[in-house]
Motif scaffolding. Structure first.
Motif, short mmCIF file in Angstrom:
data_model
loop_
_atom_site.label_atom_id
_atom_site.label_comp_id
_atom_site.label_asym_id
_atom_site.label_seq_id
_atom_site.Cartn_x
_atom_site.Cartn_y
_atom_site.Cartn_z
N TRP A 1 0.81 -1.20 0.00
CA TRP A 1 0.00 0.00 0.00
C TRP A 1 0.85 1.27 0.00
CZ3 TRP A 1 -0.66 3.86 3.82
CH2 TRP A 1 -1.72 4.75 3.57
N PHE A 2 1.93 1.28 0.76
CA PHE A 2 2.74 2.49 0.85
C PHE A 2 3.34 2.87 -0.50
CE2 PHE A 2 2.76 2.11 5.50
CZ PHE A 2 2.68 3.45 5.85
N THR A 3 3.86 1.89 -1.24
CA THR A 3 4.53 2.21 -2.50
C THR A 3 3.56 2.32 -3.67
OG1 THR A 3 4.99 -0.14 -2.85
CG2 THR A 3 6.71 1.18 -1.81
N ARG A 4 2.47 1.57 -3.62
CA ARG A 4 1.53 1.58 -4.75
C ARG A 4 0.45 2.64 -4.64
NH1 ARG A 4 0.72 -4.93 -4.47
NH2 ARG A 4 2.83 -5.50 -5.10
N THR A 5 0.09 3.02 -3.44
CA THR A 5 -1.04 3.95 -3.25
C THR A 5 -0.62 5.20 -2.49
OG1 THR A 5 -2.59 2.08 -3.22
CG2 THR A 5 -3.36 4.18 -2.30
N HIS A 6 -0.10 5.03 -1.28
CA HIS A 6 0.15 6.19 -0.43
C HIS A 6 1.22 7.12 -1.00
CE1 HIS A 6 0.14 8.55 3.21
NE2 HIS A 6 1.44 8.35 3.38
N LEU A 7 2.34 6.57 -1.44
CA LEU A 7 3.42 7.39 -1.96
C LEU A 7 3.00 8.13 -3.23
CD1 LEU A 7 6.26 8.47 -1.85
CD2 LEU A 7 7.10 6.28 -2.71
N PRO A 8 2.35 7.47 -4.22
CA PRO A 8 1.86 8.24 -5.38
C PRO A 8 0.87 9.34 -4.99
CG PRO A 8 1.92 5.91 -5.91
CD PRO A 8 2.21 6.02 -4.45
N GLU A 9 0.02 9.07 -4.01
CA GLU A 9 -0.92 10.10 -3.57
C GLU A 9 -0.18 11.29 -2.96
OE1 GLU A 9 -3.58 8.10 -0.93
OE2 GLU A 9 -4.85 7.32 -2.56
N ARG A 10 0.84 11.00 -2.16
CA ARG A 10 1.60 12.09 -1.56
C ARG A 10 2.35 12.90 -2.62
NH1 ARG A 10 2.98 11.32 4.01
NH2 ARG A 10 4.37 13.12 3.71
N LEU A 11 2.86 12.22 -3.63
CA LEU A 11 3.54 12.93 -4.72
C LEU A 11 2.56 13.81 -5.48
CD1 LEU A 11 5.76 10.00 -5.99
CD2 LEU A 11 6.63 12.15 -5.06
N ALA A 12 1.37 13.29 -5.73
CA ALA A 12 0.35 14.08 -6.43
C ALA A 12 -0.02 15.31 -5.63
CB ALA A 12 -0.87 13.22 -6.71
N THR A 13 -0.18 15.15 -4.33
CA THR A 13 -0.50 16.28 -3.46
C THR A 13 0.61 17.33 -3.50
OG1 THR A 13 -1.80 14.88 -2.00
CG2 THR A 13 -1.01 16.96 -1.09
N ALA A 14 1.85 16.86 -3.64
CA ALA A 14 3.00 17.77 -3.71
C ALA A 14 3.16 18.39 -5.09
CB ALA A 14 4.27 17.02 -3.33
N GLY A 15 2.32 17.99 -6.05
CA GLY A 15 2.44 18.50 -7.41
C GLY A 15 3.50 17.81 -8.23
N ALA A 16 3.98 16.68 -7.75
CA ALA A 16 5.06 15.95 -8.44
C ALA A 16 4.48 14.80 -9.25
CB ALA A 16 6.09 15.45 -7.42
N THR A 17 3.57 15.12 -10.16
CA THR A 17 2.88 14.07 -10.91
C THR A 17 3.76 13.43 -11.98
OG1 THR A 17 1.98 15.78 -12.37
CG2 THR A 17 0.60 15.06 -10.52
N GLY A 18 4.87 14.06 -12.34
CA GLY A 18 5.75 13.48 -13.35
C GLY A 18 6.82 12.57 -12.79
N TRP A 19 6.79 12.33 -11.48
CA TRP A 19 7.79 11.48 -10.85
C TRP A 19 7.31 10.03 -10.86
CZ3 TRP A 19 12.39 13.09 -8.12
CH2 TRP A 19 12.66 14.46 -8.28
N ARG A 20 8.24 9.11 -11.16
CA ARG A 20 7.90 7.69 -11.28
C ARG A 20 8.43 6.91 -10.08
NH1 ARG A 20 10.68 3.66 -15.12
NH2 ARG A 20 11.72 5.53 -15.91
N VAL A 21 7.54 6.14 -9.44
CA VAL A 21 7.92 5.35 -8.26
C VAL A 21 8.48 4.01 -8.70
CG1 VAL A 21 7.12 4.31 -6.11
CG2 VAL A 21 6.15 6.50 -6.87
N LEU A 22 9.67 3.69 -8.25
CA LEU A 22 10.33 2.43 -8.61
C LEU A 22 9.98 1.34 -7.59
CD1 LEU A 22 13.87 3.77 -9.54
CD2 LEU A 22 11.81 3.63 -10.96
N ASP A 23 10.44 0.13 -7.87
CA ASP A 23 10.30 -0.96 -6.91
C ASP A 23 11.10 -0.65 -5.66
OD1 ASP A 23 8.65 -2.48 -8.54
OD2 ASP A 23 10.32 -3.60 -9.41
N PRO A 24 10.63 -1.11 -4.50
CA PRO A 24 11.33 -0.78 -3.26
C PRO A 24 12.66 -1.53 -3.09
CG PRO A 24 9.44 -2.17 -2.80
CD PRO A 24 9.36 -1.79 -4.25
N PHE A 25 13.47 -0.97 -2.23
CA PHE A 25 14.80 -1.48 -1.91
C PHE A 25 14.83 -2.98 -1.63
CE2 PHE A 25 17.82 -2.11 1.74
CZ PHE A 25 19.01 -1.85 1.08
N GLY A 26 13.93 -3.46 -0.76
CA GLY A 26 14.02 -4.84 -0.27
C GLY A 26 13.73 -5.92 -1.28
N ILE A 27 13.07 -5.56 -2.41
CA ILE A 27 12.77 -6.61 -3.39
C ILE A 27 13.76 -6.62 -4.55
CG2 ILE A 27 10.33 -6.49 -2.77
CD1 ILE A 27 9.79 -5.30 -5.53
#
Length: 236
Positions: free
Chosen positions: A71-97
């Motif tokens: 949830w944090f990487t797929r939903t929460h983090l993109p939502e936080r980026l959108a709220t920050a106006g950073a809609t052009g930023w791409r979220v990668l796979d997390p460190f542990g995987i």
């Protein structure tokens, strides 16, 4: 054009400064390896961090310094980026995987055994992880790393968790003296500095507690490799 990258960690809302400083130090290490990039850091615990780190940059890569997806990487983090106006930023796979990070866990355990003049076949490893009662993803990642450690020949490998069963104290109480504990954590937060030592003390553990995996000096190079590889891939 200078590429941008942002390393994002959970942080610690109750005491945000130490976690923010630690991830900023990591970002500076990665930046030193990538002088042609703009590398910054932010924690989710600080509401102002994401807007500040992405300001003035229309796009970039976000590297989640998390041990599992969900949830944090797929939903929460993109939502936080959108709220920050950073809609052009791409979220990668997390460190542990990252397979390279999981392989590093095996290398760290092997190195620790060698420093004790042991082979993997003479060494038991407790893989201490966060876990979750709400999502199976963290336990699944820990199981994958435990499988790699077993395949590397370690005598016994047991994953155990802070936030789900089996608990660290329960498993640690069953281990032979001299076992290794490898904290499968990205940073040195309260779970690593407080909860994990307390669980081992409760178990009467007589062994060797290693630093969290994310503090290994090879980690900045692995993050650099992941960022460079992602930059060559088109967005999915």
């Amino acid at each position: 054009m200078t590429r941008s990258a942002l390393i994002v960690a959970h942080g610690q809302p109750s005491d945000p400064a130490p976690a923010a400083a630690e991830i900023a130090f990591l970002a500076a290490k990665v930046q030193s390896l990538m002088p042609d990039w703009h590398v910054r850091a932010a924690t989710l615990a600080d509401p102002a961090a994401l807007p500040a780190a992405t300001a003035g940059r229309a796009q970039g890569l976000v590297y989640p310094l998390f041990m599992a997806g969900g949830w944090f990487t797929r939903t929460h983090l993109p939502e936080r980026l959108a709220t920050a106006g950073a809609t052009g930023w791409r979220v990668l796979d997390p460190f542990g995987i990252d397979p390279a990070v999981q392989s590093l866990a095996v290398t760290v355990a092997r190195d620790a055994a060698a420093r004790l003049h042991r082979s993997p076949q003479d060494t038991t490893v407790l893989l201490a992880a966060h876990g979750s009662f709400r999502s199976p993803a963290p336990a699944a990642v820990a199981a994958d790393v435990a499988h790699l450690l077993r395949a590397a020949g370690f005598a016994r490998v047991e994953p155990a968790f802070i936030d789900q069963s089996p608990r660290i104290a329960e498993v640690a109480a069953t281990l032979p003296a001299g076992s290794l504990v490898l904290p499968f954590f990205a940073a040195r937060g309260g779970h690593v500095t407080d909860d994990l030592p307390a669980a081992l003390a409760e178990a009467g553990f007589d062994g060797h507690l290693l630093p969290p995996l994310g503090l290994d000096p090879r980690v900045p190079g692995l993050i650099r490799a992941a960022l460079r590889a992602a930059a060559l891939r088109p967005p999915s």
